[in-house]
Design a protein around this motif. Sequence first.
Motif, PDB file in Angstrom:
ATOM      1  N   LEU A  54       0.856  -1.186   0.000  1.00  0.00           N
ATOM      2  CA  LEU A  54       0.000   0.000   0.000  1.00  0.00           C
ATOM      3  C   LEU A  54       0.889   1.232   0.000  1.00  0.00           C
ATOM      4  O   LEU A  54       1.815   1.337   0.818  1.00  0.00           O
ATOM      5  N   VAL A  55       0.620   2.161  -0.922  1.00  0.00           N
ATOM      6  CA  VAL A  55       1.350   3.428  -0.977  1.00  0.00           C
ATOM      7  C   VAL A  55       0.334   4.558  -0.876  1.00  0.00           C
ATOM      8  O   VAL A  55      -0.667   4.573  -1.610  1.00  0.00           O
ATOM      9  N   ILE A  56       0.576   5.488   0.028  1.00  0.00           N
ATOM     10  CA  ILE A  56      -0.338   6.611   0.260  1.00  0.00           C
ATOM     11  C   ILE A  56       0.393   7.934   0.030  1.00  0.00           C
ATOM     12  O   ILE A  56       1.495   8.139   0.548  1.00  0.00           O
ATOM     13  N   TYR A  57      -0.230   8.816  -0.752  1.00  0.00           N
ATOM     14  CA  TYR A  57       0.304  10.163  -0.975  1.00  0.00           C
ATOM     15  C   TYR A  57      -0.787  11.202  -0.735  1.00  0.00           C
ATOM     16  O   TYR A  57      -1.987  10.900  -0.817  1.00  0.00           O
ATOM     17  N   ASN A  80       7.347  18.194  -0.359  1.00  0.00           N
ATOM     18  CA  ASN A  80       8.473  17.277  -0.161  1.00  0.00           C
ATOM     19  C   ASN A  80       8.639  16.207  -1.238  1.00  0.00           C
ATOM     20  O   ASN A  80       9.770  15.855  -1.585  1.00  0.00           O
ATOM     21  N   THR A  81       7.528  15.673  -1.731  1.00  0.00           N
ATOM     22  CA  THR A  81       7.586  14.450  -2.525  1.00  0.00           C
ATOM     23  C   THR A  81       7.106  14.667  -3.954  1.00  0.00           C
ATOM     24  O   THR A  81       6.042  15.265  -4.152  1.00  0.00           O
ATOM     25  N   PRO A  82       7.844  14.171  -4.941  1.00  0.00           N
ATOM     26  CA  PRO A  82       7.360  14.202  -6.328  1.00  0.00           C
ATOM     27  C   PRO A  82       6.271  13.145  -6.516  1.00  0.00           C
ATOM     28  O   PRO A  82       6.541  12.015  -6.936  1.00  0.00           O
ATOM     29  N   VAL A  83       5.051  13.519  -6.195  1.00  0.00           N
ATOM     30  CA  VAL A  83       3.944  12.566  -6.109  1.00  0.00           C
ATOM     31  C   VAL A  83       3.705  11.852  -7.433  1.00  0.00           C
ATOM     32  O   VAL A  83       3.660  10.612  -7.496  1.00  0.00           O
ATOM     33  N   TRP A  84       3.517  12.627  -8.498  1.00  0.00           N
ATOM     34  CA  TRP A  84       3.131  12.020  -9.766  1.00  0.00           C
ATOM     35  C   TRP A  84       4.288  11.259 -10.396  1.00  0.00           C
ATOM     36  O   TRP A  84       4.087  10.207 -11.019  1.00  0.00           O
ATOM     37  N   ARG A  85       5.497  11.748 -10.221  1.00  0.00           N
ATOM     38  CA  ARG A  85       6.676  11.003 -10.674  1.00  0.00           C
ATOM     39  C   ARG A  85       6.764   9.674  -9.922  1.00  0.00           C
ATOM     40  O   ARG A  85       7.042   8.624 -10.508  1.00  0.00           O
ATOM     41  N   SER A  86       6.498   9.692  -8.624  1.00  0.00           N
ATOM     42  CA  SER A  86       6.539   8.476  -7.817  1.00  0.00           C
ATOM     43  C   SER A  86       5.467   7.484  -8.257  1.00  0.00           C
ATOM     44  O   SER A  86       5.716   6.276  -8.356  1.00  0.00           O
ATOM     45  N   CYS A  87       4.260   7.987  -8.520  1.00  0.00           N
ATOM     46  CA  CYS A  87       3.183   7.104  -8.986  1.00  0.00           C
ATOM     47  C   CYS A  87       3.580   6.420 -10.293  1.00  0.00           C
ATOM     48  O   CYS A  87       3.346   5.216 -10.468  1.00  0.00           O
ATOM     49  N   TYR A  88       4.166   7.187 -11.201  1.00  0.00           N
ATOM     50  CA  TYR A  88       4.580   6.616 -12.483  1.00  0.00           C
ATOM     51  C   TYR A  88       5.649   5.545 -12.291  1.00  0.00           C
ATOM     52  O   TYR A  88       5.576   4.461 -12.885  1.00  0.00           O
ATOM     53  N   ILE A  89       6.643   5.855 -11.463  1.00  0.00           N
ATOM     54  CA  ILE A  89       7.716   4.878 -11.206  1.00  0.00           C
ATOM     55  C   ILE A  89       7.145   3.588 -10.632  1.00  0.00           C
ATOM     56  O   ILE A  89       7.474   2.480 -11.078  1.00  0.00           O
ATOM     57  N   LEU A  90       6.289   3.722  -9.632  1.00  0.00           N
ATOM     58  CA  LEU A  90       5.739   2.532  -8.970  1.00  0.00           C
ATOM     59  C   LEU A  90       4.851   1.721  -9.915  1.00  0.00           C
ATOM     60  O   LEU A  90       4.921   0.485  -9.940  1.00  0.00           O
ATOM     61  N   GLU A  91       4.013   2.413 -10.683  1.00  0.00           N
ATOM     62  CA  GLU A  91       3.186   1.688 -11.656  1.00  0.00           C
ATOM     63  C   GLU A  91       4.070   0.945 -12.653  1.00  0.00           C
ATOM     64  O   GLU A  91       3.796  -0.222 -12.993  1.00  0.00           O
ATOM     65  N   ASP A 141      -0.790  -7.279  -6.440  1.00  0.00           N
ATOM     66  CA  ASP A 141      -1.348  -7.006  -5.112  1.00  0.00           C
ATOM     67  C   ASP A 141      -0.783  -5.701  -4.550  1.00  0.00           C
ATOM     68  O   ASP A 141       0.029  -5.702  -3.626  1.00  0.00           O
ATOM     69  N   TYR A 142      -1.187  -4.605  -5.152  1.00  0.00           N
ATOM     70  CA  TYR A 142      -0.725  -3.295  -4.681  1.00  0.00           C
ATOM     71  C   TYR A 142      -1.818  -2.258  -4.884  1.00  0.00           C
ATOM     72  O   TYR A 142      -2.661  -2.384  -5.776  1.00  0.00           O
ATOM     73  N   ILE A 143      -1.777  -1.240  -4.034  1.00  0.00           N
ATOM     74  CA  ILE A 143      -2.672  -0.090  -4.161  1.00  0.00           C
ATOM     75  C   ILE A 143      -1.831   1.171  -4.003  1.00  0.00           C
ATOM     76  O   ILE A 143      -1.055   1.294  -3.045  1.00  0.00           O
ATOM     77  N   ILE A 144      -1.981   2.096  -4.937  1.00  0.00           N
ATOM     78  CA  ILE A 144      -1.377   3.424  -4.815  1.00  0.00           C
ATOM     79  C   ILE A 144      -2.531   4.406  -4.695  1.00  0.00           C
ATOM     80  O   ILE A 144      -3.325   4.566  -5.623  1.00  0.00           O
ATOM     81  N   LYS A 145      -2.640   5.053  -3.553  1.00  0.00           N
ATOM     82  CA  LYS A 145      -3.782   5.920  -3.273  1.00  0.00           C
ATOM     83  C   LYS A 145      -3.298   7.352  -3.049  1.00  0.00           C
ATOM     84  O   LYS A 145      -2.498   7.606  -2.128  1.00  0.00           O
ATOM     85  N   VAL A 146      -3.766   8.279  -3.891  1.00  0.00           N
ATOM     86  CA  VAL A 146      -3.433   9.699  -3.739  1.00  0.00           C
ATOM     87  C   VAL A 146      -4.666  10.417  -3.199  1.00  0.00           C
ATOM     88  O   VAL A 146      -5.709  10.468  -3.859  1.00  0.00           O
ATOM     89  N   PHE A 147      -4.543  10.955  -1.993  1.00  0.00           N
ATOM     90  CA  PHE A 147      -5.655  11.670  -1.371  1.00  0.00           C
ATOM     91  C   PHE A 147      -5.611  13.148  -1.762  1.00  0.00           C
ATOM     92  O   PHE A 147      -4.557  13.797  -1.659  1.00  0.00           O
TER      93      PHE A 147
END
Length: 333
Positions: A260-263, A271-282, A292-298
């Motif tokens: 589980l990844v939460i942003y 602090n965090t390059p959110v969208w760059r991180s989402c792309y890398i993880l995907e 079996d993963y969830i990336i959730k951006v609130f």
Amino acid sequence: MRGLFSFCLLFLIGPHSLSGQPAFKEEDVSFRNQQIQLAGVVLKPQKPVNPATAVVIIQGSGNSDRTNSWAYSFAKDLAEKGIYVLLPDKRGCGKSGGDWKKAGMKELATDAIAGLDFLLKRKEFLIKRIGLAGLSQGGMIAPLAASLSSKIDFIVDIVGSAATLEETSIHEMVNTCRQNGLAGPQLQQVLALHAAMKNFVIQNDWNTYQRILDSLRESPLAEFAKGFPATKDAWLWQWIRLNFNYDPAFYWKQVKKPVLVIYGEKDEQDNTPVWRSCYILESVFQSQNHKDYIIKVFENTGHALYEADKTVVRKDILDFFSGWILKTVTNTD
């Protein structure tokens, strides 16, 4: 009146169940990672979930220990929901020995594994499922820790960048400059200084770094320049040499357990390059056929995941975090 009464009741009883009994107890503990004596607090739920589940928190950057109210928010929420939690004093902080300023990411990762092994050895807990929850920089360390132990059942990354430490640091620095009203040529000067820092670490070119630092000291950026090391023997140089090339994506590729990844969306400006991180993880998870993963951006929250205008972690985020863990451990074979 009912709402006011309920609020007052919760304020008075704190982390208690409706029966008036404490929802969890706290125990000061110590454990070792080779020669380093570490310490922390274990939050022990009065009514543990079945199967008995535990989480080791990995603290974020800088000095951080069990008194960190942000980290405690996540630990407390888990304990109230029946999950054992180890909230450690980061090495060199609180009651823990060692010095994080002289440690690489791998040393901090092995500290987390030492905490995990400590919990598993507590026979009275009867722990059947155990995972890691890394906060901020701790989220960057989490996949490395997971690569070092086969005992981990799940991993949570809370606002930890998936980009390299260097890229993340530059992202944060640029946002800090903008928040302080810097733009254009001033931003270029600061970037030039960061490049000179890296060049000194790689090629030992102190003269270029010194020249650019001096130029900033003699400019409107003089106050900003005070945050950079002024001497060759400053502790930060060793830390940079140990960690600046750290790439969490390399270790995410090795993760096979539920993730589980939460942003917070507004963290993109902090602090965090959110969208760059989402792309890398995907990209990583798809390439490894990890399903079996969830990336959730609130939305409408930033790095701390706070409620609007309050220094309190949003309840919906805490519920999502603990709810995912409870669902995951129930579904784990």
